[in-house]
Design an enzyme around this catalytic site. Structure first.
Site, mmCIF file in Angstrom:
data_model
loop_
_atom_site.group_PDB
_atom_site.id
_atom_site.type_symbol
_atom_site.label_atom_id
_atom_site.label_comp_id
_atom_site.label_asym_id
_atom_site.label_seq_id
_atom_site.Cartn_x
_atom_site.Cartn_y
_atom_site.Cartn_z
ATOM 1 N N ASP A 172 -9.108 4.036 -1.970
ATOM 2 C CA ASP A 172 -10.062 4.419 -0.919
ATOM 3 C C ASP A 172 -11.354 4.995 -1.480
ATOM 4 O O ASP A 172 -11.594 6.204 -1.429
ATOM 5 C CB ASP A 172 -9.395 5.424 0.022
ATOM 6 C CG ASP A 172 -8.188 4.824 0.718
ATOM 7 O OD1 ASP A 172 -8.022 3.590 0.656
ATOM 8 O OD2 ASP A 172 -7.402 5.587 1.294
ATOM 9 N N ASP A 181 0.861 -1.180 0.000
ATOM 10 C CA ASP A 181 0.000 0.000 0.000
ATOM 11 C C ASP A 181 0.907 1.243 0.000
ATOM 12 O O ASP A 181 2.134 1.118 0.158
ATOM 13 C CB ASP A 181 -0.857 -0.068 1.281
ATOM 14 C CG ASP A 181 -1.918 1.007 1.349
ATOM 15 O OD1 ASP A 181 -2.220 1.633 0.321
ATOM 16 O OD2 ASP A 181 -2.457 1.197 2.473
ATOM 17 N N GLU A 197 2.818 5.058 -3.840
ATOM 18 C CA GLU A 197 2.866 6.078 -4.924
ATOM 19 C C GLU A 197 4.186 6.820 -4.962
ATOM 20 O O GLU A 197 4.601 7.182 -6.077
ATOM 21 C CB GLU A 197 1.695 7.050 -4.753
ATOM 22 C CG GLU A 197 0.333 6.427 -4.900
ATOM 23 C CD GLU A 197 -0.083 5.555 -3.720
ATOM 24 O OE1 GLU A 197 0.453 5.753 -2.618
ATOM 25 O OE2 GLU A 197 -0.924 4.675 -3.920
HETATM 26 C C1 NOJ Z 1 -4.657 3.322 2.733
HETATM 27 C C2 NOJ Z 1 -5.258 2.198 1.967
HETATM 28 O O1 NOJ Z 1 -5.787 2.661 0.761
HETATM 29 C C3 NOJ Z 1 -6.298 1.503 2.823
HETATM 30 O O2 NOJ Z 1 -6.859 0.444 2.099
HETATM 31 C C4 NOJ Z 1 -5.664 1.025 4.105
HETATM 32 O O3 NOJ Z 1 -6.634 0.440 4.934
HETATM 33 C C5 NOJ Z 1 -5.024 2.191 4.852
HETATM 34 N N1 NOJ Z 1 -4.079 2.815 3.969
HETATM 35 C C6 NOJ Z 1 -4.322 1.746 6.122
HETATM 36 O O4 NOJ Z 1 -3.295 0.882 5.816
#
Ligand code: NOJ
Length: 969
Positions: free
Chosen positions: A609, A533, A536
């Site tokens: 998200d 995660d 970017e």
């Molecule tokens: C951002 C991610 O997009 C999300 O899916 C994740 O739960 C949070 N970071 C925490 O790791």
């Protein structure tokens, strides 16, 4: 009008949920984009506009093997600056056009393609070049389907023609501009001791002869300040502007990731749909909009132009910040303008002419979707966070008590002590290995998150080792380790462009200690797979929530040059680490948020998200379709929406979206209420259980579709234009799609309160409702039908002419289905025929690459009063082809996997649409079978209604063997 509709969408959300648009630049806030758009505007207003770039005819050289043309290019604005042009043709007809400044004062970034490409492509020698006075022409391929490339000299324009029709043009509008390296001119000091008049003279403006092209101002050439950040630009301006036209194609698709429609709406020209260009700059856009050109987490700079005559594409191998304007001056043409901050011109023209061809050409360059582990196609249960080992065990228990199948339990960042990834928080996870083993006992896996920010504390071995190895990304001085802020507080980012990081990173994942003085993840098992995660990279205190553009990576490249590759490199090396932690290697599962062209080779992605809104559910389907046609099939969005607490109706609909997504995971923000499916009240709970079971029953279909994708680049999800490239009415359809080549057509419901849905049928064919076998009829010119879509029904049709292989026994996890019998559903076409494929292998290893697989074809044909249904070995049918590197001519039907499943039966055969009740049903050479017939509508009839149905129980056939069933009418 447009502005009004976005306002309405925003108003429908709870007040707290809205993107901070101001955290991310628009085109007008990025100097290079301002310059690029201003150039286009000047061109648009000047009827005499002519690109200043031209080829020097005397410099043209054709390689002795005919594969490549090289030439010198100059701009009339700066005759002393030289550019080199290189045009080459690959074996599959792909044309690569490269241009770079030669002997300049700097080096433009030229490595994006080398990261994206699978291998250096082989060039074709079957080209005929003709050098004329005004242009040079290359003729490729046979006369009938002839491709021609024209490189015009003055101005420089590159065009591809097929059979005399213009398909793609580069610089056709004259917007090419490669800002050359220059020396910063210091402002002239006032003349000391001179008279006032003399002083005035020194600052008087000389008219700028290049202003017609470059503009009057040096807009943000040497430095740019935005909010509290100042971006130093030691190399000065180095942007690249290029127009790419599809003059005979009314639709353009691609360039994910954006929350928008599949057929890209306009951003420039009259009545443009959006104001701002599509942007490719991988970003952590918190609470992103459901309808916008804003950049999101990943970038795939591939674009397809489509019309009923042909499909063509371009892949623009650039990794810097890129804005793309799209215009359709009329319904039949598309013009696009690409403005990038840095990098060389490196364009691959994909000649098509059909969707399947461009997908093959694009994945021929960047690789096909990695064949996933079979279990990874099951259901994934995630939330931020399952807080302890006992939480995981309790969740697993509830899934089992309530009979919900699930393959994977996920751990988000809270498993790691102070967000130091790899280090378990022993207060909550005292027994990680035992916990994983408890999950694995039911054939399941775990996925744990490993983010790329490393807490800068001496006691954290991962950080310490990286720092000591000198592999941390540097600030602009190129020496000092960069420090930024993320979940773990003050953090460092490893520079995965540095080859010295690769072996070290792979070592961390070894679950058995390999070296006494290096960290390896012994508190883990080979059943733990990985989630990448924030790659970017997301940096909370950085510009646009990311890394400063003037940070320095290995090789001296600035972050601005490589930004869009950053996530892919991390994903790549992590997938290698997980694959190679065992001997023999096993298929890794690594989910990434950030990606680039080629990321499909390393695993899966998700759309980040999203919000728990109907709009996000709707756009998620379109985004996943766009990713599928851009090579990245293994994709999906958070089921339920990451933010918010979806009402049960929304959650149920979202589960069905997930059931028909290649990657199927429920996930939720830490502040949301628990929403595991067993918590739902009836009837929602039972509906979701049925949805999950539907997914599991169809795993053979998904696996076969992935296998095809991994071999020839066909998307797993196929929108209408892919399946019916000549049906104009379907070109903009992006809310229904086919699953692989199975013939399953699905239209997930993404609206509240719906009981019926419209489905578009593109052809004169029978389509059967998957659940009721109701036969619908399409029409030659296309037809909309209405199908039931109550909460318990996803509109799901089987295209007449398909054979589906499913497994109908509910199990707790997919590995438990390994020896389960199959059901074959033969959905006869109006002509009484049908065909389907089934691919199987062990689902975890690479033994399929050595020929350990089973690949079957099921074919039904009607001949007067007999319907014959045959099972054939498809590998044997295609001896000329090579699959997974195995020449099918040498394929061994008795391979180890085939032997392993040789007893697996077909437990049921269903035939839909027979014209009459059979008089007998036999296995060829065998006795009469046990069958039942329910009268109904025949496939070839014109009426609608429930189709006739023949059910043969236990036909005595095994799934991996040849057989024939004969139905006498
Ligand atoms: C951002 C991610 O997009 C999300 O899916 C994740 O739960 C949070 N970071 C925490 O790791």
């Amino acid at each position: 009008m447009r502005a009004l509709s976005s306002l309405l969408v925003l108003a429908a959300l709870p007040a707290v949920l809205a993107v901070k648009r101001e955290d991310f630049k628009t085109c007008s806030q990025a100097a290079f984009c301002r310059r690029g758009r201003a150039l286009a505007e000047r061109a648009g207003q000047n009827p005499d506009w002519k690109s200043p770039y031209s080829v020097d005819p005397a410099s043209i050289s054709i390689a002795s093997d005919q594969s490549t043309l090289t030439a010198s290019v100059a701009s009339s604005l700066y005759p002393e600056i030289k550019f080199g042009l290189d045009v080459r043709v690959h074996k599959d007809g792909v044309v690569r056009v490269r241009m770079d400044e030669v002997d300049g004062k700097g080096r433009r970034y030229n490595e994006a393609a080398s990261w994206a490409l699978l291998a250096e492509p082989e060039t074709s020698k079957d080209i005929h070049w003709t050098v004329g006075k005004k242009d040079v022409k290359a003729t490729i391929g046979p006369k009938k389907d002839k491709l021609e490339i024209f490189v015009s000299f003055d101005p420089l324009v590159v065009k591809l023609y097929r059979d005399g029709r213009e398909e793609v043009a580069l610089n056709g509008l004259g917007l090419l501009h490669m800002e050359h390296f220059r020396t910063k001119e210091e402002p002239q000091p006032a003349v000391e001791g001179g008279t006032e008049a003399e002083g005035a003279q020194t600052v008087m403006k000389v008219p700028n002869p290049r202003a017609w092209f470059e503009g009057e101002e040096e807009d943000g050439y040497w430095e740019e300040t935005w909010k509290s950040w100042t971006d130093s630009k030691p190399k000065g301006p180095q942007s690249l502007s290029l127009d790419i036209s599809f003059p005979n194609h009314g639709h353009v698709y691609g360039i994910p990731q954006h929350a928008t429609r599949l057929s890209l709406p306009t951003t420039s020209g009259q009545d443009a749909f959006y104001d701002d260009p599509y942007r490719l700059w991988n970003s952590d856009v918190f609470e992103y909009l459901s309808d916008s050109t804003m950049s999101l987490y990943g970038s795939i700079p591939v674009m397809y132009g489509h019309s009923k005559e042909s499909t063509v594409g371009i892949f623009n191998a650039i990794a810097s910040d890129t804005f793309i304007d799209v215009a359709h001056p009329d319904d039949h043409s598309s013009y696009t303008h690409w403005i990038s901050e840095s990098g060389i011109l490196d364009i691959f023209i994909l000649p098509g002419p059909k969707p399947a061809d461009v997908f093959k050409q694009y994945t021929g360059l960047t690789g096909t979707q990695a064949m996933p582990a079979h279990w990874a196609l099951g259901y994934h249960q995630c939330r931020w966070n399952y807080v302890s080992s006992s939480d995981i065990r309790a969740v697993q228990q509830r899934f089992d008590e309530d009979d919900f199948p699930v393959d994977v339990f996920w751990l988000d960042i809270e498993y790691a002590e102070e967000h130091k990834y790899f280090i378990w928080d022993h207060k909550t996870f005292p027994d990680p290995v035992e916990m994983t083993n408890d999950v694995a006992a039911i054939g399941r896996k775990m996925v744990a998150i490993i983010d790329p920010h490393f807490k800068r504390v001496e006691s954290y071995p991962v950080y310490k080792e990286a720092r000591d190895l000198g592999i941390i990304t540097k600030v602009k001085d190129g020496q000092t380790d960069y420090e930024g802020w993320c979940w773990s507080g003050s953090s460092a980012w490893v520079d995965f462009f540095n080859p010295a990081s690769w072996g070290w990173w792979k070592g961390l994942f070894k679950t058995v200690q390999t070296s006494s003085d290096k960290f390896s993840w012994t508190e883990s098992t080979n059943d733990v797979h990985i989630w990448n995660d924030m790659n970017e990279p997301a940096i909370f205190n950085g510009p646009e929530i990311s890394m400063p553009r003037d940070n320095i990576h290995h090789g001296g490249w600035e972050h601005r040059d490589i930004h869009n590759l950053h996530g892919m490199l991390y994903h790549n090396i992590t997938a290698q680490a997980v694959r190679d932690r065992t001997d023999p290697p096993m298929r890794p599962f690594v989910l990434t948020r950030s990606f680039y062209a080629g990321s499909q080779r390393f695993g899966a992605m998700w759309t980040g998200d999203n919000l728990g809104t109907w709009e996000h559910m709707t756009v998620g389907v379109k985004m996943v379709l766009s990713l599928n046609i851009a090579g990245f099939s293994f994709s999906g969005s958070d089921v339920g929406g990451f933010f918010g607490n979806p009402e049960p109706e929304m959650l149920v609909r979202w589960y069905y979206v997930g059931v028909f997504s290649p990657f199927f995971r429920a996930h939720a923000h830490i502040d949301t209420k628990r929403r595991e499916p067993y918590l739902l009240a009836e009837p929602y709970k039972s509906i979701v259980r049925d949805a999950l079971r539907l997914r599991y029953s169809m795993l053979p279909i998904w696996y076969t579709a992935f296998r095809e994708s991994s071999v020839n680049g066909m998307p797993v999800l196929r929108p209408h234009f892919v399946v019916f490239p000549e049906d104009e009415a379907g070109f903009a359809i992006d809310d229904q799609f086919f699953v692989g080549g199975s013939g399953l057509l699905v239209k997930p419901v993404t609206e509240k309160g719906v009981t019926e849905a419209n489905v578009y049928l593109a052809e004169e064919q029978v389509y059967y409702d998957y659940f009721s076998a109701h036969a619908y009829r399409g029409a030659v010119k296309g037809k909309n039908i209405t199908v039931p879509a109550t909460l318990d029904k996803v509109p799901l049709l089987i295209r007449g002419g398909s054979v589906l292989a499913t497994r109908e026994r509910p199990r707790r996890s997919s590995p438990l289905m390994k020896y389960d019998p199959f059901t074959l559903t033969v959905a006869l076409s109006t002509a009484g025929a049908a065909r389907g494929e089934l691919y199987l292998d062990d689902g975890i290893s690479y033994s399929h690459e050595a020929g350990a697989f089973v690949w079957r074809e099921f074919v039904a044909a009607t001949n007067s009063k007999t319907v014959r249904i045959e099972s054939r070995d498809l590998a044997r049918e295609k001896p000329g082809e090579a699959v997974d590197g195995v020449a099918l001519a040498t394929y061994d039907e008795g391979n180890a996997f085939a032997r392993d499943i040789q007893a697996v039966r077909v437990e049921k055969l269903v035939v839909l649409g027979l014209a009459a009740k059979p008089s007998s049903v036999n296995l060829a050479g065998g006795k009469e079978l046990d069958w039942e017939y329910t009268a109904g509508v025949a496939a070839g009839a014109s009426k609608e209604g429930v189709a006739s149905r023949l059910v043969v129980k236990n036909p005595g056939a095994t799934v991996a063997a040849d057989w024939e069933i004969i139905v006498q009418l």
